[in-house]
Design a protein around this motif. Sequence first.
Motif, PDB file in Angstrom:
ATOM      1  N   ALA A  72       0.826  -1.210   0.000  1.00 61.57           N
ATOM      2  CA  ALA A  72       0.000   0.000   0.000  1.00 61.57           C
ATOM      3  C   ALA A  72       0.859   1.258   0.000  1.00 61.57           C
ATOM      4  N   CYS A  73       2.119   1.128   0.442  1.00 62.30           N
ATOM      5  CA  CYS A  73       3.054   2.260   0.397  1.00 62.30           C
ATOM      6  C   CYS A  73       3.690   2.392  -0.986  1.00 62.30           C
ATOM      7  N   ALA A 205      -0.341   5.510  -3.940  1.00 63.59           N
ATOM      8  CA  ALA A 205       0.216   4.857  -2.744  1.00 63.59           C
ATOM      9  C   ALA A 205       0.183   5.776  -1.523  1.00 63.59           C
ATOM     10  N   LEU A 206       0.320   5.155  -0.353  1.00 59.82           N
ATOM     11  CA  LEU A 206       0.296   5.888   0.907  1.00 59.82           C
ATOM     12  C   LEU A 206       1.678   6.461   1.197  1.00 59.82           C
ATOM     13  N   THR A 207       1.979   7.585   0.580  1.00 61.54           N
ATOM     14  CA  THR A 207       3.276   8.222   0.790  1.00 61.54           C
ATOM     15  C   THR A 207       3.134   9.492   1.619  1.00 61.54           C
ATOM     16  N   GLY A 208       1.969   9.667   2.239  1.00 63.24           N
ATOM     17  CA  GLY A 208       1.696  10.907   2.968  1.00 63.24           C
ATOM     18  C   GLY A 208       1.030  11.900   2.020  1.00 63.24           C
ATOM     19  N   LYS A 209       0.010  12.639   2.504  1.00 60.86           N
ATOM     20  CA  LYS A 209      -0.835  13.391   1.554  1.00 60.86           C
ATOM     21  C   LYS A 209      -0.300  14.787   1.213  1.00 60.86           C
ATOM     22  N   LYS A 210       1.007  14.952   1.297  1.00 55.78           N
ATOM     23  CA  LYS A 210       1.607  16.244   0.967  1.00 55.78           C
ATOM     24  C   LYS A 210       1.332  16.596  -0.508  1.00 55.78           C
ATOM     25  N   ARG A 212      -1.256  16.773  -2.255  1.00 57.29           N
ATOM     26  CA  ARG A 212      -2.316  16.065  -2.982  1.00 57.29           C
ATOM     27  C   ARG A 212      -3.445  15.731  -2.028  1.00 57.29           C
ATOM     28  N   ARG A 214      -5.950  13.119   0.012  1.00 57.16           N
ATOM     29  CA  ARG A 214      -5.578  11.902   0.719  1.00 57.16           C
ATOM     30  C   ARG A 214      -5.820  10.673  -0.149  1.00 57.16           C
ATOM     31  N   ASN A 215      -4.919   9.689  -0.010  1.00 57.09           N
ATOM     32  CA  ASN A 215      -5.100   8.416  -0.700  1.00 57.09           C
ATOM     33  C   ASN A 215      -5.683   7.391   0.261  1.00 57.09           C
ATOM     34  N   VAL A 216      -6.593   6.592  -0.239  1.00 52.81           N
ATOM     35  CA  VAL A 216      -7.179   5.522   0.555  1.00 52.81           C
ATOM     36  C   VAL A 216      -7.000   4.213  -0.209  1.00 52.81           C
ATOM     37  N   VAL A 217      -6.387   3.239   0.457  1.00 51.93           N
ATOM     38  CA  VAL A 217      -6.264   1.903  -0.131  1.00 51.93           C
ATOM     39  C   VAL A 217      -7.328   1.027   0.517  1.00 51.93           C
ATOM     40  N   THR A 218      -8.276   0.578  -0.273  1.00 51.78           N
ATOM     41  CA  THR A 218      -9.381  -0.198   0.297  1.00 51.78           C
ATOM     42  C   THR A 218      -9.948  -1.150  -0.742  1.00 51.78           C
ATOM     43  N   SER A 219     -10.562  -2.221  -0.264  1.00 49.36           N
ATOM     44  CA  SER A 219     -11.297  -3.117  -1.169  1.00 49.36           C
ATOM     45  C   SER A 219     -12.785  -3.034  -0.865  1.00 49.36           C
TER      46      SER A 219
ATOM     47  N   ASP B  50       0.626  15.426   6.841  1.00 45.18           N
ATOM     48  CA  ASP B  50       1.285  14.852   5.661  1.00 45.18           C
ATOM     49  C   ASP B  50       2.040  13.570   5.989  1.00 45.18           C
ATOM     50  N   CYS B  70      -6.283  12.253   6.043  1.00 43.07           N
ATOM     51  CA  CYS B  70      -4.891  11.846   5.881  1.00 43.07           C
ATOM     52  C   CYS B  70      -4.923  10.561   5.058  1.00 43.07           C
ATOM     53  N   ASP B  71      -3.758  10.003   4.740  1.00 44.17           N
ATOM     54  CA  ASP B  71      -3.730   8.740   3.991  1.00 44.17           C
ATOM     55  C   ASP B  71      -4.236   7.594   4.869  1.00 44.17           C
ATOM     56  N   TRP B  72      -4.952   6.664   4.250  1.00 42.42           N
ATOM     57  CA  TRP B  72      -5.526   5.537   4.994  1.00 42.42           C
ATOM     58  C   TRP B  72      -5.400   4.234   4.211  1.00 42.42           C
ATOM     59  N   ALA B  73      -5.298   3.132   4.952  1.00 41.92           N
ATOM     60  CA  ALA B  73      -5.481   1.804   4.361  1.00 41.92           C
ATOM     61  C   ALA B  73      -6.604   1.124   5.131  1.00 41.92           C
ATOM     62  N   GLU B  74      -7.484   0.463   4.406  1.00 45.29           N
ATOM     63  CA  GLU B  74      -8.545  -0.306   5.077  1.00 45.29           C
ATOM     64  C   GLU B  74      -8.024  -1.736   5.215  1.00 45.29           C
ATOM     65  N   LYS B  94       6.694   7.932   8.773  1.00 45.70           N
ATOM     66  CA  LYS B  94       5.252   8.155   8.838  1.00 45.70           C
ATOM     67  C   LYS B  94       4.732   7.919  10.258  1.00 45.70           C
TER      68      LYS B  94
END
Lengths: 363, 253
Positions: A72-73, A205-210, A212, A214-219, B50, B70-74, B94
């Motif tokens: 995810a990163c 990818a989850l690289t921190g939302k600087k 941009r 926010r990114n979310v990785v989900t199914s 960030d 912020c960035d998230w993973a489910e 992070k």
Amino acid sequence: MKKEIKLMKGNEAIAEAAVRAGCDGYFGYPITPQTEVIETLMELRPWETTGMVVVQSESETASINMVYGAAACGHKAMTTSSSPGISLMGEGLSYIAGAELPCVVVNVQRGGPGLGTIQPSQADYFQATKAGGHGDFNMLVLAPNSVQEMYDFVGLGFELAFKYLNPVMILSDGVIGQMMEKVVVGDAVPRLTDEEIVEKYGDWALTGKKNRKRNVVTSLELEPLRQEKVNHKLQAKYQRMREEEVRYETIQCEDADYVMVAYGASARMSAKVVEMAREDGYKVGLLRPITLFPFPTEVLREMRDRVKGFLSVEMSAGQMKEDIQLAVGCDAVVENYGRYGGVVHTPGEIYEGLKEKLISKFE
Amino acid sequence: MAEVEKIKENLVYAKNRLLTNEVMHYCPGCSHGTIHKLIAEVIDEMGMEDKAVGISPVGCGVLAYNYIDCDWAESAHGRACAVATGIKRMAPDKMVFTYQGDGDLAAIGTGETIHACNRGENITIIYINNAIYGMTGGQMSPTTLVGQRTATTPQGRDVNLHGYPFKISEMAAMLDGTCYVTRQAVNSPANVRKAKKALRKAFEKPMKGQGLALIEFVSTCNSGWKMSPVAANQWMEENMFPEYPLGDLKERE
């Protein structure tokens, strides 16, 4: 430049290749017959050279979820295991496929079902190609038949995993994992920085939302109509794999009356059987699928009208046989030969099986 | 004076900018909203938006990624700490935190939780203990109180059938890998303030490389408990706090 050649076990080749392929994180749990992978990595100490992280987890369930997090990163993440451990990873593999994350997973198969045996097997074909976990998804499955291919398919696996944002499984077996061969070692690929990951693969990818959103990785997609769309997208991707990624090798199939189909260790032994049969005057060939998903359906279909029959050779009760039959149709002759439950067949046994189950029907 | 400026002049409170404008799916009266608010405020005050990466669980918190910017993973059910391990090991810069309920963390995810604690992963676990499976409609969880009625313990939790309330924070405090374990609640303004301080510490210590921090929030689930929000708060104070006493369980540098 002079090529670097090393003598290695298949499992050691996986470890060596991971470091050289610029893998960022390996997460694994010991299980025979693949434990040399994590042992070799701990010996190599890649965190001191490339910065690659190696973690021994508390279970295969944890391993695959660590892979989920690392992938995810946007990083190159992998795990290795053997059959019972891969069963535990089914949940995580489904989430990885659903969230469209890239990773490489190696299964050095052993005999089952259940705890089974630690001896080699090829009985996880269905699991790898059709039912890696819940839901409609496919992994891209590579089947190495040598230590060299164990090495090469790690790099190739990452390339394909990132091309399709999908899990790639290297479906090996205890024979290939444990045997030693010389390996031509490739040049090391450097690990990517966060900036390079974004540039090369996009900014999901989850690289921190600087700079941009926010990114979310989900199914997760609770709305069924939207979830159906997610599935359509996944299916389109699998179709693209079927069209672009089929890999196979043929040995003396051009004039063959009988074609054996085998992958991995069984393909090595079947290549010997081709020689034995040709010496006796039988026109026998071998088709070796290198990708099991996507399966070389077209090449089999092209062969069906000029071949008398096919023999699936696998260390299982006959799983790949079903894909061969689907490819050539139910009126074509498709037989199966294999020792299983941890027993490895010999070329002589395969040859006898070939004559008894296939050739005797026609001659 | 323009209407907007008039409003600004009289502004004494505003929703933190890291709380998104999504309509929350949480039931009115539930503790999740207040805890989300605290997380957003602390991340903002630390200037870490960030760097923050959250891992949402399976359970009511599953959609937490819709509410905090912020960035998230489910994660799969119970696997948040393994996912967090993968992320933190890849990206040590992070600020990685999981957000998990008692079903996710203390039932199906016990193994992943305890081993992340024991490895001393530099992550923050935010653990919402409301003694019930809220999302699936109010079944018994490992932390359900003895005698508590739920959909799967209609006669009340019987220790002979179901064992005892599970105190996973006490277990985590015993492990050498944890640097900070605390139990908080957001039932009153005073406790909200205390909880916010504790939350900040739980974010800061892992970022200093001191190990894993676990902050448990003893929380209400008025829907699952079949009570009004006010009655749920009172029931929590009278029944949950004696079983799960508030305060720090462990702190080390």
